[in-house]
Design a protein around this motif. Structure first.
Motif, PDB file in Angstrom:
ATOM      1  N   VAL A  22       0.840  -1.200   0.000  1.00  0.00           N
ATOM      2  CA  VAL A  22       0.000   0.000   0.000  1.00  0.00           C
ATOM      3  C   VAL A  22       0.877   1.253   0.000  1.00  0.00           C
ATOM      4  O   VAL A  22       0.605   2.230  -0.717  1.00  0.00           O
ATOM      5  N   THR A  23       1.948   1.242   0.799  1.00  0.00           N
ATOM      6  CA  THR A  23       2.839   2.404   0.876  1.00  0.00           C
ATOM      7  C   THR A  23       3.521   2.651  -0.468  1.00  0.00           C
ATOM      8  O   THR A  23       3.584   3.794  -0.950  1.00  0.00           O
ATOM      9  N   ALA A  24       4.060   1.594  -1.082  1.00  0.00           N
ATOM     10  CA  ALA A  24       4.721   1.759  -2.382  1.00  0.00           C
ATOM     11  C   ALA A  24       3.732   2.240  -3.441  1.00  0.00           C
ATOM     12  O   ALA A  24       4.070   3.064  -4.296  1.00  0.00           O
ATOM     13  N   LEU A  25       2.491   1.733  -3.386  1.00  0.00           N
ATOM     14  CA  LEU A  25       1.465   2.188  -4.322  1.00  0.00           C
ATOM     15  C   LEU A  25       1.164   3.665  -4.123  1.00  0.00           C
ATOM     16  O   LEU A  25       1.051   4.428  -5.095  1.00  0.00           O
ATOM     17  N   LEU A  26       1.036   4.086  -2.874  1.00  0.00           N
ATOM     18  CA  LEU A  26       0.771   5.496  -2.577  1.00  0.00           C
ATOM     19  C   LEU A  26       1.898   6.378  -3.093  1.00  0.00           C
ATOM     20  O   LEU A  26       1.653   7.434  -3.710  1.00  0.00           O
ATOM     21  N   VAL A  27       3.156   5.973  -2.850  1.00  0.00           N
ATOM     22  CA  VAL A  27       4.292   6.757  -3.319  1.00  0.00           C
ATOM     23  C   VAL A  27       4.286   6.850  -4.845  1.00  0.00           C
ATOM     24  O   VAL A  27       4.532   7.913  -5.423  1.00  0.00           O
ATOM     25  N   GLY A  28       3.985   5.733  -5.506  1.00  0.00           N
ATOM     26  CA  GLY A  28       3.918   5.739  -6.963  1.00  0.00           C
ATOM     27  C   GLY A  28       2.892   6.733  -7.491  1.00  0.00           C
ATOM     28  O   GLY A  28       3.143   7.460  -8.464  1.00  0.00           O
ATOM     29  N   MET A  29       1.737   6.791  -6.840  1.00  0.00           N
ATOM     30  CA  MET A  29       0.697   7.725  -7.267  1.00  0.00           C
ATOM     31  C   MET A  29       1.118   9.177  -7.021  1.00  0.00           C
ATOM     32  O   MET A  29       0.840  10.069  -7.838  1.00  0.00           O
ATOM     33  N   ILE A  30       1.799   9.431  -5.903  1.00  0.00           N
ATOM     34  CA  ILE A  30       2.275  10.789  -5.615  1.00  0.00           C
ATOM     35  C   ILE A  30       3.313  11.221  -6.655  1.00  0.00           C
ATOM     36  O   ILE A  30       3.277  12.349  -7.164  1.00  0.00           O
ATOM     37  N   VAL A  31       4.243  10.328  -6.981  1.00  0.00           N
ATOM     38  CA  VAL A  31       5.270  10.654  -7.971  1.00  0.00           C
ATOM     39  C   VAL A  31       4.643  10.873  -9.340  1.00  0.00           C
ATOM     40  O   VAL A  31       5.041  11.780 -10.091  1.00  0.00           O
ATOM     41  N   LEU A  32       3.644  10.062  -9.695  1.00  0.00           N
ATOM     42  CA  LEU A  32       2.960  10.239 -10.971  1.00  0.00           C
ATOM     43  C   LEU A  32       2.262  11.594 -11.029  1.00  0.00           C
ATOM     44  O   LEU A  32       2.280  12.291 -12.055  1.00  0.00           O
ATOM     45  N   SER A  33       1.666  12.001  -9.911  1.00  0.00           N
ATOM     46  CA  SER A  33       1.039  13.326  -9.851  1.00  0.00           C
ATOM     47  C   SER A  33       2.078  14.425 -10.027  1.00  0.00           C
ATOM     48  O   SER A  33       1.835  15.433 -10.704  1.00  0.00           O
ATOM     49  N   ALA A  34       3.258  14.226  -9.419  1.00  0.00           N
ATOM     50  CA  ALA A  34       4.337  15.203  -9.576  1.00  0.00           C
ATOM     51  C   ALA A  34       4.778  15.310 -11.032  1.00  0.00           C
ATOM     52  O   ALA A  34       5.072  16.405 -11.532  1.00  0.00           O
ATOM     53  N   ALA A  35       4.837  14.168 -11.736  1.00  0.00           N
ATOM     54  CA  ALA A  35       5.219  14.191 -13.149  1.00  0.00           C
ATOM     55  C   ALA A  35       4.245  15.020 -13.977  1.00  0.00           C
ATOM     56  O   ALA A  35       4.644  15.719 -14.918  1.00  0.00           O
ATOM     57  N   LEU A  36       2.966  14.977 -13.619  1.00  0.00           N
ATOM     58  CA  LEU A  36       1.951  15.693 -14.381  1.00  0.00           C
ATOM     59  C   LEU A  36       1.869  17.168 -14.001  1.00  0.00           C
ATOM     60  O   LEU A  36       1.625  18.029 -14.862  1.00  0.00           O
ATOM     61  N   LEU A  37       2.088  17.481 -12.720  1.00  0.00           N
ATOM     62  CA  LEU A  37       1.818  18.831 -12.227  1.00  0.00           C
ATOM     63  C   LEU A  37       3.059  19.687 -12.005  1.00  0.00           C
ATOM     64  O   LEU A  37       2.974  20.916 -12.069  1.00  0.00           O
ATOM     65  N   LEU A  38       4.200  19.065 -11.706  1.00  0.00           N
ATOM     66  CA  LEU A  38       5.373  19.836 -11.299  1.00  0.00           C
ATOM     67  C   LEU A  38       5.852  20.820 -12.366  1.00  0.00           C
ATOM     68  O   LEU A  38       6.144  21.983 -12.042  1.00  0.00           O
ATOM     69  N   PRO A  39       5.963  20.441 -13.652  1.00  0.00           N
ATOM     70  CA  PRO A  39       6.440  21.425 -14.640  1.00  0.00           C
ATOM     71  C   PRO A  39       5.557  22.669 -14.719  1.00  0.00           C
ATOM     72  O   PRO A  39       6.075  23.795 -14.771  1.00  0.00           O
ATOM     73  N   GLU A  40       4.240  22.469 -14.698  1.00  0.00           N
ATOM     74  CA  GLU A  40       3.336  23.613 -14.762  1.00  0.00           C
ATOM     75  C   GLU A  40       3.400  24.448 -13.480  1.00  0.00           C
ATOM     76  O   GLU A  40       3.347  25.685 -13.520  1.00  0.00           O
ATOM     77  N   LEU A  41       3.545  23.781 -12.346  1.00  0.00           N
ATOM     78  CA  LEU A  41       3.628  24.494 -11.075  1.00  0.00           C
ATOM     79  C   LEU A  41       4.893  25.344 -11.013  1.00  0.00           C
ATOM     80  O   LEU A  41       4.856  26.509 -10.565  1.00  0.00           O
ATOM     81  N   VAL A  42       6.007  24.795 -11.458  1.00  0.00           N
ATOM     82  CA  VAL A  42       7.264  25.548 -11.468  1.00  0.00           C
ATOM     83  C   VAL A  42       7.153  26.761 -12.384  1.00  0.00           C
ATOM     84  O   VAL A  42       7.580  27.871 -12.037  1.00  0.00           O
ATOM     85  N   GLN A  43       6.566  26.566 -13.565  1.00  0.00           N
ATOM     86  CA  GLN A  43       6.410  27.683 -14.487  1.00  0.00           C
ATOM     87  C   GLN A  43       5.531  28.777 -13.883  1.00  0.00           C
ATOM     88  O   GLN A  43       5.807  29.975 -14.043  1.00  0.00           O
ATOM     89  N   TYR A  44       4.516  28.383 -13.167  1.00  0.00           N
ATOM     90  CA  TYR A  44       3.602  29.348 -12.540  1.00  0.00           C
ATOM     91  C   TYR A  44       4.301  30.123 -11.429  1.00  0.00           C
ATOM     92  O   TYR A  44       4.053  31.325 -11.238  1.00  0.00           O
ATOM     93  N   LEU A  45       5.196  29.472 -10.701  1.00  0.00           N
ATOM     94  CA  LEU A  45       5.841  30.099  -9.538  1.00  0.00           C
ATOM     95  C   LEU A  45       7.075  30.922  -9.888  1.00  0.00           C
ATOM     96  O   LEU A  45       7.546  31.703  -9.053  1.00  0.00           O
ATOM     97  N   MET A  46       7.613  30.800 -11.076  1.00  0.00           N
ATOM     98  CA  MET A  46       8.871  31.464 -11.413  1.00  0.00           C
ATOM     99  C   MET A  46       8.841  32.981 -11.227  1.00  0.00           C
ATOM    100  O   MET A  46       9.826  33.573 -10.770  1.00  0.00           O
ATOM    101  N   PRO A  47       7.748  33.682 -11.539  1.00  0.00           N
ATOM    102  CA  PRO A  47       7.749  35.139 -11.322  1.00  0.00           C
ATOM    103  C   PRO A  47       7.598  35.552  -9.862  1.00  0.00           C
ATOM    104  O   PRO A  47       7.679  36.739  -9.553  1.00  0.00           O
ATOM    105  N   ALA A  48       7.360  34.623  -8.943  1.00  0.00           N
ATOM    106  CA  ALA A  48       7.095  34.960  -7.538  1.00  0.00           C
ATOM    107  C   ALA A  48       8.364  35.462  -6.855  1.00  0.00           C
ATOM    108  O   ALA A  48       9.484  35.210  -7.305  1.00  0.00           O
ATOM    109  N   PRO A  49       8.229  36.166  -5.718  1.00  0.00           N
ATOM    110  CA  PRO A  49       9.401  36.611  -4.944  1.00  0.00           C
ATOM    111  C   PRO A  49      10.245  35.419  -4.491  1.00  0.00           C
ATOM    112  O   PRO A  49       9.750  34.288  -4.352  1.00  0.00           O
ATOM    113  N   ALA A  50      11.542  35.697  -4.240  1.00  0.00           N
ATOM    114  CA  ALA A  50      12.487  34.629  -3.908  1.00  0.00           C
ATOM    115  C   ALA A  50      12.051  33.834  -2.685  1.00  0.00           C
ATOM    116  O   ALA A  50      12.112  32.597  -2.667  1.00  0.00           O
ATOM    117  N   ALA A  51      11.594  34.521  -1.628  1.00  0.00           N
ATOM    118  CA  ALA A  51      11.199  33.815  -0.403  1.00  0.00           C
ATOM    119  C   ALA A  51      10.055  32.852  -0.672  1.00  0.00           C
ATOM    120  O   ALA A  51      10.039  31.720  -0.162  1.00  0.00           O
TER     121      ALA A  51
END
Length: 811
Positions: free
Chosen positions: A697-726
């Motif tokens: 169950v734990t490995a399955l949960l981690v796999g789903m979290i990583v898969l979500s990161a693969a889908l969302l992380l690039p867009e999230l990083v692009q969205y946050l780039m103009p934000a203040p450094a802190a």
């Protein structure tokens, strides 16, 4: 003894040594060789675990002394390994015609594996000895590693890489002292005093000449210092690099990329800047004297100032200041510049000062911002008439293929979209590029610019593009608007006066190209024309070099290698064809093969010496445990490397990205490990179905979290780039912490299962995981080059899902 503090110190020293060794090897060779050699050096973890699996019974009977010996072995071998490795005459440039270099590469990473072998042996011994507290030992291991990552970066801000390694090596002696500490024994203090004396003696007395990085003789700094009279004036160390200012009075530097051969103005004597041995970057002394900078009028980059009057200029990458001096000389209304390295800026200020020590006026009139050009551009809304992206790939290594595996986020499709957005109407993007034959970097640059214009739906791209060249430099101009007839006439006149060759211009005729710096065929013109036609995809597919535009997901602008062309180019290697080979990728492939072979030899074959399973259940567990820990080792580093790459975009500097990833990743994974036992109990208590399935169950949960990161992380990083450094730092920690927390659970849960049912396999599982990390570092690079970092994250998610299937049912 109390094992956790000792393990913490040993892991802290090992991880700090790993990061510092990367810095040292980056200076000695090029950065991807450091990356690969470190990956292969981690074979020591696999070897240490395998050896323990075979001889652990003998060592566990004398655990305190065995652990202390491993820790001291780490300290002694960490300095000795660097000294020995530098005596092995390994030259990556000779690998394609000298098979013996592969053997030397093997010797290098075999030597460098020794410190990791001893560190892994100590941690593996602690895991095997304290089976009932595996989650706590693993917690101490990861917390120590995370602290070591942060400590390494802190050391580099104050000390040189070699002095930092001296300090990190003493942690092995500290770990040994903690391992032997026992208040009930009278000899404890004697042991501690002896170890303290050994630590100080070994670290302080080890000869500096043996540790000092020996820069490859093929790097620019080594070649420059072989010139009679050349000497180092100033040098600075920081996490961003080793910056050196060199003077060569007898044979001065006279570097002017893009200079017209028809220019009658002399190029003045210059100083040379080198970063990690690469260069030189020219620095003008007293650049405010007009007679000394007259030659700048003859550079390719002087052209835009004939097209735009009183421009507002932005220079991306100040370097030695040539582009900023040119802008002031040719009448710029204002000049902004972005520079990554504060040490480089400080040395430029000193080199440009006058006899009285006053700062150069061009620097005083230039508004300079410290930071990565790409991330700085994302955080500004200011527009410019001219944006200079200077000397893309000008460092010597890129032409020889040395930078083929270097990420270049400033030259991706997304980066050029940002640059074009920051142009004022009628403004020009100005990019200079060192050229090579057959054309590759220049054509890839044009393909990348065209892709950026297509993604922004820019109409009539061919009407906005102009390309010129001399014998060694290309200039690409992209206008925010259509190039007018008067601008085309000015470009033609400029190229005629200075004997520059037109490559492309709206309405260009074939008779106008390849006139001055004559090639056998107008290769550049033909290539650009094909890129502008509808069959661009066919041209990119059939061309012998990889010209596909770099993207934020595949940021390898200087990767041109294609396996299909390799046999032809390899046959030409003894006839001057080495520059055609782009040798970085074949060496990466060879390294991966050696890593796989070594892993089999060090991990799989020694299993024949293990005792046979006591029963069928234990045999089944053994067959599942190997693939399970292999999947975890591969997946963990896949995620870590991919997140580091995304955080480079988010935080602007690679060193910040590593800090924001490695340290919290390991610390939070350690916290997850510490919580894993309680987590397993809670999972089992949710429903009868989950009893005996906590690992799956734990490995399955981690796999789903990583898969979500693969889908969302690039867009999230692009969205946050103009934000203040802190806010960006907080966001990075907020992304890394929960991801790493759950990723820290599957490994200790698996080890706990082995401790209950097959305790002799614990060191072996530790070794399998370590060897998987070796393969993972190289495989992640291969996957990223071909399919991008999103594919790396998806692959990691699939590996966690495979691990879930393997241990879905613990029975």
């Amino acid at each position: 003894m109390t094992p956790a503090p000792a393990v913490f110190c040993l892991s802290c020293g090992a991880l700090a040594f790993e990061i510092l060794l990367v810095r040292v090897l980056h200076i000695i060779q090029w950065h991807h060789f450091a990356f690969m050699i470190i990956s292969l050096a981690l074979l020591g973890y696999g070897a240490g675990g395998t050896v323990l699996a075979i001889v652990q019974n003998r060592l566990l009977d004398r655990f305190p002394f065995a652990f202390a010996a491993s820790a001291v072995g780490f300290s002694l071998s960490s300095l000795a390994a660097i000294a020995l490795a530098q005596h092995i005459r390994f030259n990556p440039l000779e690998m394609l015609w000298d098979p013996g270099q592969l053997g030397r590469l093997f010797k290098v990473y075999l030597v460098l594996s020794l410190p990791f072998f001893f560190a892994a042996s100590g941690v593996g011994l602690a895991l095997a000895r304290h089976r009932g507290r595996i989650h706590r030992i693993y917690l101490a291991d990861l917390l120590g590693a995370g602290t070591g990552a942060a400590a390494a970066l802190g050391l580099l801000t104050t000390f040189s890489p070699t002095d930092s390694i001296r300090i990190a090596s003493t942690l092995g002696f500290v770990a040994a002292a903690l391992g032997l500490f026992d208040p009930s024994r009278r000899r404890t203090l004697l042991y501690l005093a002896g170890l303290a004396g050994c630590a100080l003696l070994w670290s302080a007395a080890f000869p500096h000449a043996l540790l000092a990085p020996r820069v490859s003789e093929y790097k620019g700094l080594s070649m420059a210092l072989r010139t009679p009279g050349a000497r180092i004036l100033e040098e600075r160390h920081s996490p961003l690099g080793w910056v050196v200012l060199v003077e060569s009075p007898k044979v001065p530097f006279r570097i002017a990329p893009g200079l017209s051969l028809a220019c009658d103005a002399p190029v003045p004597a210059q100083l040379g800047l080198f970063i990690d041995g690469d260069g030189p970057i020219p620095v003008l002394a007293r650049p405010d004297r007009s007679e000394s900078t007259a030659y700048l009028d003859c550079l390719l980059t002087a052209l835009p100032y004939r097209l735009v009057a009183d421009p507002r200029v932005l220079v991306l990458g100040l370097g030695g200041g040539t582009d900023a001096v040119l802008a002031h000389r040719l009448g710029a209304a204002s000049v902004d510049a972005v520079e990554t390295n504060a040490d480089l800026l400080e040395l430029v200020r000193k080199a440009s000062a006058d006899d009285a020590g006053s700062g150069a006026s061009w620097l005083q009139r230039t508004h300079i911002r410290l930071g990565e050009p790409r991330s700085t551009m994302e955080r500004t809304s200011k527009t410019y008439d001219l944006i200079h992206l200077s000397a893309l790939g000008a460092l010597s290594g890129s032409a020889a293929g040395a930078h083929g595996l270097s990420e270049t986020y400033g030259a991706t499709v997304e980066a050029f979209e940002t640059y074009l957005e920051r142009l004022a109407p009628g403004g020009f993007l100005v990019v200079t590029q060192t050229i090579a034959l057959p054309p590759r970097a220049t054509l890839k640059l044009v393909a990348t610019v065209l892709s950026a214009m297509e993604r922004t739906k820019t109409p009539h791209p061919r009407q906005r593009l102009a390309v010129l060249r001399n014998w060694n430099t290309a200039l690409v101009l992209v206008k925010k608007g259509v190039i007018t007839e008067s601008e085309s006439a000015a470009i033609r006149s400029f190229s005629e006066v200075h004997s520059f060759d037109l490559v492309f211009l709206p309405g260009i005729e074939s008779s106008e190209v390849n006139r001055f710096n004559v090639l056998e065929r107008p290769y550049f013109h033909e290539g650009v024309r094909r890129l502008l036609e509808k069959d661009r995809d066919t041209f990119l597919r059939d061309y012998p070099f990889d010209l596909k535009p770099a993207t934020d997901d595949r940021p390898y602008f200087f990767h041109f290698f294609k396996w299909r062309a390799f046999p032809e180019f390899f046959a030409l290697r003894r006839r001057g064809g080495l520059p055609l080979i782009e040798w970085a990728y074949p060496v990466l492939a060879a390294t991966l093969g050696q890593a796989a072979l070594s892993s089999v030899v060090l991990v799989v074959l020694p299993l024949r010496f293990l005792k046979r399973p006591k029963n069928r259940s234990e045999g089944s567990l053994k067959r599942r445990a190997g693939p399970y820990f292999l999947c975890l080792g591969l997946a963990f580093l896949f995620v870590e490397i991919a997140v580091i790459q995304k955080f480079i975009l988010l935080l602007g500097r690679p060193i910040y990205a590593m800090t924001a990833t490695v340290a919290p990743f390991l610390v939070c994974a350690g916290l997850g490990s510490g919580f894993s036992k309680a987590w397993a109990s809670r999972v089992a208590g949710v429903h009868r179905f989950f009893e005996g399935r906590a690992i799956g169950v734990t490995a399955l949960l981690v796999g789903m979290i990583v898969l979500s990161a693969a889908l969302l992380l690039p867009e999230l990083v692009q969205y946050l780039m103009p934000a203040p450094a802190a806010l960006r730092w907080l966001a990075a920690l907020g992304i890394a912490a929960p991801l790493a927390f759950f990723m820290g659970m599957p490994f200790p849960l698996g080890l706990s299962l082995l401790s209950r049912r097959a305790e002799t396999l614990i060191p072996w599982a530790w070794g399998v995981n370590g060897c998987a990390s070796v393969l993972s570092a190289v495989l992640a690079m291969v996957f990223a080059i071909h399919w991008g970092y999103r594919a790396v994250l998806v692959s990691a998610a699939m590996l966690y899902l495979v691990a879930a299937v393997l241990f879905w049912n613990e029975d």
